[in-house]
Motif scaffolding. Structure first.
Motif, mmCIF file in Angstrom:
data_model
loop_
_atom_site.group_PDB
_atom_site.id
_atom_site.type_symbol
_atom_site.label_atom_id
_atom_site.label_comp_id
_atom_site.label_asym_id
_atom_site.label_seq_id
_atom_site.Cartn_x
_atom_site.Cartn_y
_atom_site.Cartn_z
ATOM 1 N N MET A 1 0.897 -1.126 0.107
ATOM 2 C CA MET A 1 0.167 -0.180 0.014
ATOM 3 C C MET A 1 0.824 1.113 -0.142
ATOM 4 O O MET A 1 0.519 2.302 -0.530
ATOM 5 C CB MET A 1 -0.848 0.038 1.445
ATOM 6 N N LEU A 2 2.049 1.114 0.478
ATOM 7 C CA LEU A 2 2.861 2.358 0.707
ATOM 8 C C LEU A 2 3.424 2.467 -0.776
ATOM 9 O O LEU A 2 3.510 3.656 -1.287
ATOM 10 C CB LEU A 2 4.316 2.034 1.525
ATOM 11 N N ASP A 3 3.843 1.419 -1.212
ATOM 12 C CA ASP A 3 4.214 1.622 -2.927
ATOM 13 C C ASP A 3 3.255 2.109 -3.734
ATOM 14 O O ASP A 3 3.358 2.971 -4.640
ATOM 15 C CB ASP A 3 4.719 0.077 -3.313
ATOM 16 N N SER A 7 3.080 5.420 -6.056
ATOM 17 C CA SER A 7 2.766 5.609 -7.479
ATOM 18 C C SER A 7 1.858 6.603 -7.724
ATOM 19 O O SER A 7 1.814 7.151 -8.605
ATOM 20 C CB SER A 7 2.543 3.987 -8.069
ATOM 21 N N LEU A 8 0.748 6.532 -6.920
ATOM 22 C CA LEU A 8 -0.234 7.533 -6.972
ATOM 23 C C LEU A 8 0.549 9.132 -6.920
ATOM 24 O O LEU A 8 -0.191 9.575 -7.994
ATOM 25 C CB LEU A 8 -1.311 7.187 -6.065
ATOM 26 N N MET B 203 8.012 0.373 -10.671
ATOM 27 C CA MET B 203 8.383 1.794 -10.066
ATOM 28 C C MET B 203 9.512 2.174 -10.579
ATOM 29 O O MET B 203 10.138 3.455 -10.684
ATOM 30 C CB MET B 203 8.146 1.777 -8.421
ATOM 31 N N ALA B 204 10.580 1.084 -10.494
ATOM 32 C CA ALA B 204 12.043 1.557 -10.821
ATOM 33 C C ALA B 204 12.095 2.253 -11.829
ATOM 34 O O ALA B 204 13.193 3.049 -12.373
ATOM 35 C CB ALA B 204 12.928 0.206 -10.753
ATOM 36 N N ARG B 205 11.428 1.922 -13.151
ATOM 37 C CA ARG B 205 11.673 2.579 -14.211
ATOM 38 C C ARG B 205 10.435 3.545 -14.387
ATOM 39 O O ARG B 205 10.270 4.074 -15.746
ATOM 40 C CB ARG B 205 11.616 1.753 -15.396
ATOM 41 N N GLY B 206 9.806 4.055 -13.563
ATOM 42 C CA GLY B 206 8.872 4.910 -13.616
ATOM 43 C C GLY B 206 7.519 4.847 -14.165
ATOM 44 O O GLY B 206 6.710 5.814 -14.617
ATOM 45 N N ALA B 207 7.314 3.461 -14.487
ATOM 46 C CA ALA B 207 5.920 3.268 -14.841
ATOM 47 C C ALA B 207 4.896 3.189 -14.069
ATOM 48 O O ALA B 207 4.304 2.268 -13.610
ATOM 49 C CB ALA B 207 6.112 1.775 -15.807
#
Lengths: 49, 226
Positions: A1-3, A7-8, B203-207
């Motif tokens: 959820m933190l990730d 991302s959000l 996430m590491a590549r910003g997707a």
């Protein structure tokens, strides 16, 4: 959820990120300190109330 | 000395007496007598000259201007000069008008040039701003082509291979491995955790959108961990 909240925030969906963080702390109040510390950082970045 | 004087004085005196006598004789000619042709012409010329002198004198007296005696053709010359001066004045007026038009056109051209320069400056700023915006919008570099991780038939081995690649910093291979795992065993007990790690590689590549999708999938199935 933190990730997910990270991302959000990266997607510009700060409000959704804040709701995710609220749910995180609500569901896992005793989460690992690193997770809670990360949540605080994301919360500050998303300017959650 | 006295003798020579008498010698040349005598004829002079004689001539003088003759002249006086002739003058008296002419003065005694009656005006009623008709003049000969030569005298009549001479008299006409004298009368004409007198009339001209009278006209000049009267003109000077009436206008108060000094009497200037000048040849008869001077007036026409002055008139000609006046015409020429008028022509020159008209030419100058036309040239002045043309100059005004040229000056107006030049001013207008200068103004248009200044306006154009201002527009160009604004356009340059806009282009620079747009270039910066486009540069900011440029997506992150595409990941290197993933090294195909041969998916072992065993799900645990497949998961372990992808996790090993992740731990080694080979995010591209890890992403490919976890994606393959999710595709094949995503509904199994290891599916949520595989999505979790797949989200990490994304996430590491910003997707971010794909990462969020994977994270949501991980959260939904999280209780069913392997």
């Amino acid at each position: 959820m933190l990730d997910l909240s990270k991302s959000l925030v990266a997607m510009g969906k700060d409000e959704d990120a804040c709701q995710t963080l609220d749910e995180l702390t609500k569901r896992y109040p005793k989460a690992a300190p690193t997770v809670l510390k990360g949540a605080l950082a994301v919360r500050a970045k998303a300017q959650c109330s | 000395m006295t003798q020579p004087i008498k010698t040349w004085l005598t004829p002079v005196l004689a001539a003088a007496f003759l002249a006086v006598g002739a003058g008296q004789a002419l003065a005694q000619v009656s005006l009623d007598e008709p003049l000969d042709e030569h005298a009549a012409k001479r008299l006409d010329r004298m009368e004409k000259a007198m009339k001209e002198v009278r006209a000049i004198v009267f003109q000077g007296r009436e206008t108060g201007a000094p009497v200037v005696v000048q040849p008869a053709e001077t007036q026409s010359q002055i008139a000609g000069m006046g015409d020429k001066i008028n022509d020159v004045n008209q030419t100058l007026a036309r040239l002045n008008g043309a100059l005004e038009v040229i000056k107006h056109d030049l001013d207008q051209s200068r103004q248009e040039t200044a306006d154009q320069r201002a527009v160009n400056a604004v356009l340059r700023e806009q282009v620079a701003s747009l270039q910066k915006t486009v540069k900011d919008l440029t997506p992150p570099p595409a990941p290197p082509p993933p090294v195909a991780v041969a998916a072992p038939p065993d799900p645990a081995a497949a998961f372990a291979a992808a996790k090993t690649a992740f731990d080694a910093g080979d995010k591209a291979s890890a992403e490919a491995g976890f994606r393959d795992y999710v595709d094949k065993y995503g509904e199994g007990p290891g599916g949520p955790e595989a999505r979790f790690w797949l989200a990490k590689t994304l996430m590491a590549r910003g997707a971010w959108p794909d990462a969020a999708t994977a994270e949501i999938g991980a959260i939904r199935g999280w209780p069913r961990t392997r």
